[in-house]
Design a protein around this motif. Structure first.
Motif, PDB file in Angstrom:
ATOM      1  N   GLY A 189      -5.558  12.239  -0.065  1.00 20.67           N
ATOM      2  CA  GLY A 189      -6.950  12.811   0.904  1.00 20.67           C
ATOM      3  C   GLY A 189      -8.156  11.888  -0.427  1.00 20.67           C
ATOM      4  O   GLY A 189      -9.076  11.625  -0.318  1.00 20.67           O
ATOM      5  N   ALA A 230     -10.777  19.007   9.074  1.00 21.35           N
ATOM      6  CA  ALA A 230      -9.964  18.802  10.370  1.00 21.35           C
ATOM      7  C   ALA A 230      -9.265  20.065  10.685  1.00 21.35           C
ATOM      8  O   ALA A 230      -9.871  21.233  11.108  1.00 21.35           O
ATOM      9  N   THR A 268      -2.467  15.289   2.377  1.00 23.10           N
ATOM     10  CA  THR A 268      -1.794  15.758   1.385  1.00 23.10           C
ATOM     11  C   THR A 268      -3.060  15.554   0.309  1.00 23.10           C
ATOM     12  O   THR A 268      -4.194  14.896   1.012  1.00 23.10           O
ATOM     13  N   GLN A 320     -14.976  13.454   3.475  1.00 25.09           N
ATOM     14  CA  GLN A 320     -13.930  14.897   3.257  1.00 25.09           C
ATOM     15  C   GLN A 320     -14.771  16.054   2.537  1.00 25.09           C
ATOM     16  O   GLN A 320     -15.180  15.074   1.590  1.00 25.09           O
ATOM     17  N   ASP A 321     -14.058  17.048   2.698  1.00 26.82           N
ATOM     18  CA  ASP A 321     -14.451  18.360   1.811  1.00 26.82           C
ATOM     19  C   ASP A 321     -13.656  18.770   0.894  1.00 26.82           C
ATOM     20  O   ASP A 321     -14.504  18.936  -0.041  1.00 26.82           O
ATOM     21  N   ARG A 330       0.915  -1.231   0.092  1.00 24.32           N
ATOM     22  CA  ARG A 330       0.237  -0.339  -0.168  1.00 24.32           C
ATOM     23  C   ARG A 330       0.765   0.961  -0.308  1.00 24.32           C
ATOM     24  O   ARG A 330       1.957   1.453   0.571  1.00 24.32           O
ATOM     25  N   MET A 331       0.531   2.268  -0.601  1.00 28.79           N
ATOM     26  CA  MET A 331       0.755   3.558  -0.861  1.00 28.79           C
ATOM     27  C   MET A 331       1.009   4.466   0.489  1.00 28.79           C
ATOM     28  O   MET A 331      -0.063   4.053   0.891  1.00 28.79           O
ATOM     29  N   LEU A 383      -1.731   8.506  -8.345  1.00 26.61           N
ATOM     30  CA  LEU A 383      -2.188   9.874  -8.933  1.00 26.61           C
ATOM     31  C   LEU A 383      -0.976  10.877  -8.799  1.00 26.61           C
ATOM     32  O   LEU A 383      -0.601  10.704  -7.765  1.00 26.61           O
ATOM     33  N   TYR A 385     -16.183  16.069  10.966  1.00 27.15           N
ATOM     34  CA  TYR A 385     -16.245  15.922   9.980  1.00 27.15           C
ATOM     35  C   TYR A 385     -17.858  16.737   9.596  1.00 27.15           C
ATOM     36  O   TYR A 385     -18.475  16.679  10.803  1.00 27.15           O
ATOM     37  N   ALA A 438       1.548   8.072   1.805  1.00 28.97           N
ATOM     38  CA  ALA A 438       1.267   9.739   1.684  1.00 28.97           C
ATOM     39  C   ALA A 438       1.342  10.296   3.047  1.00 28.97           C
ATOM     40  O   ALA A 438       2.901  10.324   4.006  1.00 28.97           O
ATOM     41  N   GLY A 439       0.593  10.459   3.776  1.00 32.79           N
ATOM     42  CA  GLY A 439       0.639  11.912   4.948  1.00 32.79           C
ATOM     43  C   GLY A 439       0.908  10.644   5.952  1.00 32.79           C
ATOM     44  O   GLY A 439       0.841  10.856   7.273  1.00 32.79           O
ATOM     45  N   GLY A 440       0.115   9.438   5.604  1.00 29.56           N
ATOM     46  CA  GLY A 440      -0.147   8.053   6.400  1.00 29.56           C
ATOM     47  C   GLY A 440      -1.487   9.051   7.349  1.00 29.56           C
ATOM     48  O   GLY A 440      -1.522   8.154   8.533  1.00 29.56           O
ATOM     49  N   THR A 441      -2.093  10.060   7.759  1.00 33.36           N
ATOM     50  CA  THR A 441      -2.798  10.437   8.412  1.00 33.36           C
ATOM     51  C   THR A 441      -4.267   9.283   8.306  1.00 33.36           C
ATOM     52  O   THR A 441      -4.914   9.093   9.847  1.00 33.36           O
ATOM     53  N   ALA A 442      -4.993   8.479   7.711  1.00 30.36           N
ATOM     54  CA  ALA A 442      -5.797   8.168   6.828  1.00 30.36           C
ATOM     55  C   ALA A 442      -5.107   6.072   7.464  1.00 30.36           C
ATOM     56  O   ALA A 442      -6.335   6.374   7.902  1.00 30.36           O
ATOM     57  N   LEU A 443      -4.584   5.765   6.691  1.00 32.83           N
ATOM     58  CA  LEU A 443      -3.587   5.158   6.112  1.00 32.83           C
ATOM     59  C   LEU A 443      -3.323   4.353   8.011  1.00 32.83           C
ATOM     60  O   LEU A 443      -3.878   3.067   8.458  1.00 32.83           O
TER      61      LEU A 443
HETATM   62  C1  LIG Z   1      -8.149  13.306  13.485  1.00 36.90           C
HETATM   63  C2  LIG Z   1      -8.497  13.453  11.700  1.00 36.90           C
HETATM   64  C3  LIG Z   1      -9.781  14.609  11.444  1.00 36.90           C
HETATM   65  C4  LIG Z   1     -10.304  14.696   9.489  1.00 36.90           C
HETATM   66  N1  LIG Z   1     -10.971  15.584   9.524  1.00 36.90           N
HETATM   67  C5  LIG Z   1     -11.275  15.564   8.823  1.00 36.90           C
HETATM   68  C6  LIG Z   1     -12.177  16.699   7.829  1.00 36.90           C
HETATM   69  O1  LIG Z   1     -12.801  17.218   8.508  1.00 36.90           O
HETATM   70  N2  LIG Z   1     -12.770  16.618   5.991  1.00 36.90           N
HETATM   71  C7  LIG Z   1     -12.021  16.657   5.590  1.00 36.90           C
HETATM   72  O2  LIG Z   1     -11.736  16.552   4.163  1.00 36.90           O
HETATM   73  N3  LIG Z   1     -10.700  15.097   6.462  1.00 36.90           N
HETATM   74  C8  LIG Z   1     -10.824  15.041   7.117  1.00 36.90           C
HETATM   75  N4  LIG Z   1      -9.684  13.880   7.860  1.00 36.90           N
HETATM   76  C9  LIG Z   1      -9.161  12.789   6.374  1.00 36.90           C
HETATM   77  C10 LIG Z   1      -7.993  13.588   5.807  1.00 36.90           C
HETATM   78  O3  LIG Z   1      -8.292  14.502   4.950  1.00 36.90           O
HETATM   79  C11 LIG Z   1      -7.478  12.225   5.298  1.00 36.90           C
HETATM   80  O4  LIG Z   1      -7.078  11.584   6.424  1.00 36.90           O
HETATM   81  C12 LIG Z   1      -6.212  12.868   4.376  1.00 36.90           C
HETATM   82  O5  LIG Z   1      -6.571  13.594   3.598  1.00 36.90           O
HETATM   83  C13 LIG Z   1      -4.880  12.201   4.161  1.00 36.90           C
HETATM   84  O6  LIG Z   1      -4.282  12.420   3.373  1.00 36.90           O
HETATM   85  P1  LIG Z   1      -3.319  11.270   4.059  1.00 36.90           P
HETATM   86  O7  LIG Z   1      -1.960  11.758   2.531  1.00 36.90           O
HETATM   87  O8  LIG Z   1      -2.313  11.837   5.162  1.00 36.90           O
HETATM   88  O9  LIG Z   1      -3.110   9.336   3.150  1.00 36.90           O
HETATM   89  P2  LIG Z   1      -2.363   8.754   3.538  1.00 36.90           P
HETATM   90  O10 LIG Z   1      -3.290   7.989   4.939  1.00 36.90           O
HETATM   91  O11 LIG Z   1      -0.984   8.550   3.585  1.00 36.90           O
HETATM   92  O12 LIG Z   1      -3.345   7.377   2.175  1.00 36.90           O
HETATM   93  C14 LIG Z   1      -4.714   7.740   2.460  1.00 36.90           C
HETATM   94  C15 LIG Z   1      -4.938   6.262   0.754  1.00 36.90           C
HETATM   95  O13 LIG Z   1      -4.694   7.009  -0.009  1.00 36.90           O
HETATM   96  C16 LIG Z   1      -3.726   6.141  -0.429  1.00 36.90           C
HETATM   97  N5  LIG Z   1      -2.194   7.155  -1.646  1.00 36.90           N
HETATM   98  C17 LIG Z   1      -1.827   8.382  -1.184  1.00 36.90           C
HETATM   99  N6  LIG Z   1      -1.473   8.859  -1.549  1.00 36.90           N
HETATM  100  C18 LIG Z   1      -1.774   8.374  -3.115  1.00 36.90           C
HETATM  101  C19 LIG Z   1      -1.107   8.546  -4.374  1.00 36.90           C
HETATM  102  N7  LIG Z   1      -0.277   9.622  -4.382  1.00 36.90           N
HETATM  103  N8  LIG Z   1      -1.292   7.770  -4.761  1.00 36.90           N
HETATM  104  C20 LIG Z   1      -2.796   6.813  -4.828  1.00 36.90           C
HETATM  105  N9  LIG Z   1      -3.183   6.451  -3.507  1.00 36.90           N
HETATM  106  C21 LIG Z   1      -2.518   7.473  -2.760  1.00 36.90           C
HETATM  107  C22 LIG Z   1      -3.065   5.195   0.234  1.00 36.90           C
HETATM  108  O14 LIG Z   1      -2.489   3.938  -0.471  1.00 36.90           O
HETATM  109  C23 LIG Z   1      -4.176   5.292   1.169  1.00 36.90           C
HETATM  110  O15 LIG Z   1      -4.420   4.172   1.116  1.00 36.90           O
HETATM  111  C24 LIG Z   1      -9.473  14.166   8.885  1.00 36.90           C
HETATM  112  C25 LIG Z   1      -8.085  12.408   9.488  1.00 36.90           C
HETATM  113  C26 LIG Z   1      -8.194  12.345  10.540  1.00 36.90           C
HETATM  114  C27 LIG Z   1      -7.225  11.707  11.282  1.00 36.90           C
END
Ligand SMILES: Cc1cc2nc3c(=O)[nH]c(=O)nc-3n(C[C@H](O)[C@H](O)[C@H](O)COP(=O)(O)OP(=O)(O)OC[C@H]3O[C@@H](n4cnc5c(N)ncnc54)[C@H](O)[C@@H]3O)c2cc1C
Lengths: 286, 741
Positions: A113, A100, A109, A121-122, A27-28, A165, A192, A30-35
């Motif tokens: 996102g 968030a 990222t 998500q917004d 799994r890729m 992406l 959310y 990026a920011g890791g906040t969701a994963l």
């Molecule tokens: C406490 C909390 C509150 C939040 N509140 C909100 C909110 O109010 N509104 C909102 O919109 N969002 C909210 N979020 C969600 C947040 O927007 C996402 O967690 C964030 O955008 C994910 O981005 P990331 O870079 O951390 O992704 P990651 O966690 O790194 O990855 C997420 C997914 O995307 C995949 N991925 C990552 N990069 C790529 C790429 N380049 N190409 C293909 N696949 C990829 C990964 O494999 C994984 O499956 C919240 C999250 C948290 C933890």
């Protein structure tokens, strides 16, 4: 959390090789906040995490003739604060400011996102109504997909295995475009949306030239509300027309019962907030 | 009024503040004796079931696992604070979703979790009951067949099934009271479970160090917790020592044995120090939340506003066990008739077992539930006779010398003054925009009692050591100590050092809780300072051959009152090569006859189309004694109000079929700073208080009336009433819809 191997490729090519090599087990990240949250809750396990942080060329924002090019690794906060975005597409910066908290926005990222594809998500509200497209790249080439067609189900997109992406392209925003994003947060400001509605419009002499409406947290994916647009484009605006057009979203929403509201409440609220967003872009001060 | 004090009454920075903000402060999780491993418990996936078999073979075989224990390995150990009804690990039956069944100690948390996943258990599900009213029905499944045998249990005779405590009060003639009334108003209110949401989850660490059981845990009542652990483990209390650690937030929830008994048996089985820290899912699922309560209120009132009768039924859903409550039951029922004069009252307060997560203590246990019911009801009664809610309260609130609804006579009653102060500050009668409303909540509580000790030592270098057994949970007791010593010994606060002792220090210390902190520990420190001064004067007399009755303590010096001669006491001590000490010990559990009122006014706007409630402003008025540390005092007010806002508008541990479903802080929401409106605090100075400085408690009073003030404001704004918390937009929306239909 289960143990995993952590890879940090330094080129797209190497990334593709790792994806091919480990297939389903990779799994890729990026920011890791969701994963990472999902991995901690064992909702998801991966043997191999492929970090994109060292792959060159995936970050940053460029303004070009065909619009803004936003690299997949661009942080939410960077987009939100970017002078380029704020002058070319202030609506986008505004919508990102609703995501968030600043701690999350500093880490999350743009690409992560979008790929996460949580319908709550917004950002898709802005990307859909600004008619943005994402660039998906694989070993075999690249393709452009409108954000309105990116999401296929809860947490699912049309991104294929082996595909990545790399950027989002936001076409130039026509002068005079009016925008609104209404995020309904009845519990706490840090949440959310219960439902949210984004809208962009161009008006001329009281007639709707162009209208885009998107709904968040109202269905298994972010929704492009063409049913609403079709009722109003080319027509002059009346309160009754707006009301009637807003009611059309009832037919397309399919919200979940959750702690932010019951399905039926969200359905009712989708109509209210669609109407309010339409009033903002079609009526207020017009 | 010119203050007679130099230090008391001025804001003082926290003793432990710098360490906290620089990350130096040590909490339970920071301690790690050599060889420490991780413990984790397996939680029941059923609300009520018989355990048919447990197979731990695979878990034991996993590399990195040091011990796996089940109910068979804990020697029938039972634990609890007052009532010992919780099995350390379930033996043959589980009574709530989340109950601990088995536990593992392993090299790290992930291995422990994997080992838990390998434990195989066969269950036979049993009929379960979740609702406190249903649990009292004759047909309800009975949770505890052998309840009367539990240590600490006093089962009432003839009680309905599952009720383990029934309180009844009858005052006056309730039937005659209702007969006298012009109008009778009857309502039921429902209060959900909420979690304390302390930042530091429940954390325990046990090291069996030879003869001693060394414990680190986030308990603010370590002596009580030591007793609970010793009883569960069936070991002498003296063998157990609780070591000092800071506590990362408490809000009432940090004095439970938590996983200590399990951790003890894991340490014994593994021969290693074992640490257990709940993750937040476990916290929300199976810690010790505020109780769900159902309150039924019936009032008789005359058109002129006279309350003729009030009947209260206060039903506490204890959950599956009673053991997390320090007194076995929670209070609150005694306050559910409010601080009003009513000649005829009847109370039935019941604590009942159900197959849900056991409730524990949270800030002012029972009171926010009681206050919500009675303060909403008060507005409903006022409305029924067409009277303004403020006027109705002014007419019916108790006054000096009058009996409260359940017959208590209070002194220095400032109920009306406090309410009027709030009303004036809030502009209660000023014009309101459409859909804007104002609501009132009022309540009272005296500070709690207990016992505590402090020692004061004057040292040759001119510094002073204050020794205490208090484990600070963030409410500022160490800082209060420093202020008292600085005040009484007339020295700079920087010269006061605080030393925290483990539980070998004294026989018993109540620790923090029940708004007793300032009452008990200012007195103990004050007495210790006086005792040390007396000792010092004795020493001076011996050393300098001055007559004892002619020596006075004067800051850095001891002075002869007749000749004016003086000597620095540091020099005196240096010369004698000695220190002098004094001890203060106080044991005072009596409920004081004066109380402290809190009157609050919320101003809200309601969106009639969505039901969304926006809190526009909040006014909180308090009848206070001497305030020792104003910034801490204000902190308690702000924090209490904020927690009350969460209770009013968003917090709820949702339970479906006995299972908590809000299992993360993304689902279970607490207010953030962006949700807090402009706040106004009004202090109404009282002439009374307890202890040497005449103080009143502040830790718990601010939270109670917040929710009813907000619910009453919503009703005022838009004409609909929500009787179950939280007042969500959706509930208001539904109520508006029903009102229209
Ligand atoms: C406490 C909390 C509150 C939040 N509140 C909100 C909110 O109010 N509104 C909102 O919109 N969002 C909210 N979020 C969600 C947040 O927007 C996402 O967690 C964030 O955008 C994910 O981005 P990331 O870079 O951390 O992704 P990651 O966690 O790194 O990855 C997420 C997914 O995307 C995949 N991925 C990552 N990069 C790529 C790429 N380049 N190409 C293909 N696949 C990829 C990964 O494999 C994984 O499956 C919240 C999250 C948290 C933890």
């Amino acid at each position: 959390m289960q143990p995993f191997s952590f890879h940090r490729p330094t080129s797209l090519d190497e990334t593709f090789s790792l994806l091919e090599q480990h297939g389903d087990e990779a799994r890729m990240i990026a920011g890791g906040t969701a994963l990472v949250v999902m991995m901690k809750q064992s909702l998801f396990t991966a043997e191999h995490l492929i970090s994109l942080d060292r792959v060159p060329g995936l970050s940053g924002i460029r303004g070009e003739a065909d619009g803004l090019h936003i690299g997949a690794l661009t942080r939410h906060r960077e987009l939100e604060m970017s002078p380029v975005v704020r002058s070319a597409a202030p609506f986008l910066a505004e919508v990102y400011s609703h995501v968030a908290t600043v701690r999350i926005r500093n880490q999350a990222t743009v690409g992560g996102g979008l790929a996460h594809a949580d319908p709550n998500q917004d950002p898709p509200a802005a990307f859909i109504t600004l008619e943005a497209r994402v660039k998906l790249v694989s070993r075999n080439g690249e393709r452009l997909v409108p954000v309105a067609e990116l999401f296929s189900d809860y947490y699912e997109t049309v991104i294929q295995p082996g595909e990545l992406l790399t950027e989002v392209i936001v076409p130039p925003v026509a002068p005079g475009t009016r925008t609104a994003y209404l995020k309904f947060l009845p519990r706490t400001e840090d949440d959310y949306a219960t439902v949210a509605v984004g809208a962009t419009a161009q008006m001329q002499g009281g007639v709707v030239q162009k209208l885009k409406v998107a709904l968040i947290a109202a269905a298994p994916t972010a929704l492009s509300a063409t049913v609403v647009e079709d009722q109003l484009v080319g027509k002059s605006v009346t309160p009754a027309a707006i009301r009637q057009a807003a009611e059309a979203v009832e037919a397309i929403v399919d919200p979940l019962d959750d702690f932010r509201g019951s399905s039926s409440y969200k359905r009712d609220m989708a109509v209210v907030f669609t109407r309010r967003a339409l009033e903002r872009v079609l009526q207020d001060g017009a | 009024m010119v203050s007679q004090y130099q230090v008391i009454g001025n804001s003082a920075p926290r003793v432990e503040g710098i360490d906290k903000v620089t990350g130096k402060a040590l909490y339970t999780a920071d301690f790690s004796p050599p060889g420490t491993i991780w413990g984790k418990a397996l939680h029941s996936p059923y609300a009520h079931a018989r355990i048919l078999s447990i197979d731990t073979t695979a878990a034991k075989a996993l590399p990195g696992v040091h011990a796996v224990i089940t109910g068979r390995d804990v020697a029938g150990g039972m634990y609890g604070r007052a009532i010992k009804d919780i099995p350390v690990l379930a033996l043959d039956r589980v009574r709530f979703f989340g109950e601990r069944i088995a536990a593992v100690a392993a090299d790290d948390e992930d291995i422990a979790q994997r080992a838990l996943d390998l434990i195989e258990i066969e269950y036979e599900e049993l009929p379960a009951v979740f609702d406190p009213l249903e649990a009292l029905e004759p047909s309800a499944p009975v949770l505890h067949d052998g309840a009367s045998a539990y240590q600490g249990m006093k089962l009432p005779e003839g009680a309905p099934p599952n009720a383990y405590s029934v309180i009844k009060v009858d005052r006056g003639d309730i039937e005659a009271g209702f007969a006298e009334a012009d109008v009778i108003v009857e309502n039921t209110y429902h209060l959900p479970r909420v979690h304390q949401v302390y930042l530091e989850p429940q954390s325990v660490l046990i090291w069996l160090d030879g003869e001693r059981v060394q414990v680190w845990t986030c308990s603010k009542a370590p002596y009580n917790t030591r007793e609970a652990l010793a009883t569960a483990a069936q070991i002498p209390e003296e063998s157990v020592v609780f070591n000092p650690t800071l506590i990362g937030g408490d809000f009432g929830g940090k004095a439970t044995p938590s996983d200590l008994p399990i951790c003890y048996f894991l340490a014994r089985a593994s021969g290693r120090p074992v640490r257990m820290i709940l993750d937040y899912t476990e916290e929300l699922m199976a810690a010790n939340p505020r109780h769900e309560v159902v309150v039924q209120l019936k009032s008789g009132v005359k058109h002129d506003g006279t309350l003729t009768a009030r009947q209260v039924r206060f039903l506490v859903n204890s959950g599956a066990y009673a053991g997390y409550k320090p007194a076995g039951i929670i209070r609150g029922s005694n306050q559910a008739a409010g601080p009003y004069k009513i000649a005829n009252t009847r109370l039935e307060g019941i604590n009942v077992y159900t197959n849900t997560v056991p409730g524990g203590h949270m800030r002012a246990p029972g009171e926010p539930q009681a206050f919500f019911a009675v303060e909403c009801h008060t507005d409903e009664v006022a409305k029924a006779i067409g009277m303004d809610p403020l006027q109705f309260r002014l007419l019916t609130l108790v006054e000096e010398g009058e009996e409260t609804a359940f017959g208590e006579v209070l002194q220095d009653v400032l109920a009306k003054q406090t309410l009027m102060a709030a009303a004036e500050a809030a502009g209660y009668y000023s014009p309101k925009a459409p859909n804007v409303g104002r609501g009132i909540g009022i309540g009272d509580r005296p500070p709690g009692g207990g016992q505590g000790t402090a020692d004061v030592t004057l040292r040759p270098d001119g510094t002073v050591l204050l020794t205490t057994g208090v484990f600070e949970q963030g409410s500022g007791t160490y800082t209060t100590f420093r202020q008292v010593i600085s005040e009484e010994l007339q020295i700079d606060p920087e010269r006061v050092e605080i030393e925290v002792q483990n539980t070998d220090y004294v026989k018993m210390d109540s620790g923090l809780g029940g708004s007793r902190g300032t009452r008990i520990y200012t007195t103990a420190a004050y007495d210790a300072a006086q005792a040390a001064k007396t000792e010092l004067i004795g020493l001076a007399s011996r050393q300098l051959e001055w007559p004892e009755d002619k020596i006075a303590y004067a800051g850095d010096e001891v002075r002869r009152t007749d000749t004016g001669e003086s000597v620095r006491w540091a020099d005196l001590l240096a010369r004698s090569g000695d220190t002098v000490s004094g001890r203060g010990h106080i044991q005072d559990s009596a409920r004081p006859h004066f109380t402290s009122f809190t009157a609050q006014i919320a101003e809200v706007s309601v969106d009639p189309e969505t039901g969304e409630v926006k809190l526009l402003s909040f006014t909180t008025a308090h009848d206070v004694g001497k305030i020792i540390n104003p910034i801490s005092h204000q902190g308690q007010i702000n924090g209490g109000v904020m927690q009350g806002i969460g209770y009013a508008l968003m917090e709820e541990l949702r339970v479906e079929d006995g299972r908590v479903t809000t299992l993360s802080l993304g689902d279970y929401k607490v207010p953030t700073i962006r949700d807090i409106p402009p706040m106004k605090t009004v202090l109404v100075q009282s002439e009374s208080g307890v202890g040497p400085y005449q103080i009143k408690g502040i830790g718990e009073t601010p939270i109670g009336p917040v929710a009813p003030a907000i619910a009453n404001a919503v009703a005022d704004a838009i004409g609909v009433r929500v009787r179950d918390l939280p007042v969500t937009a959706e509930k208001v929306f539904q109520a508006l819809k029903e009102a229209k239909a």
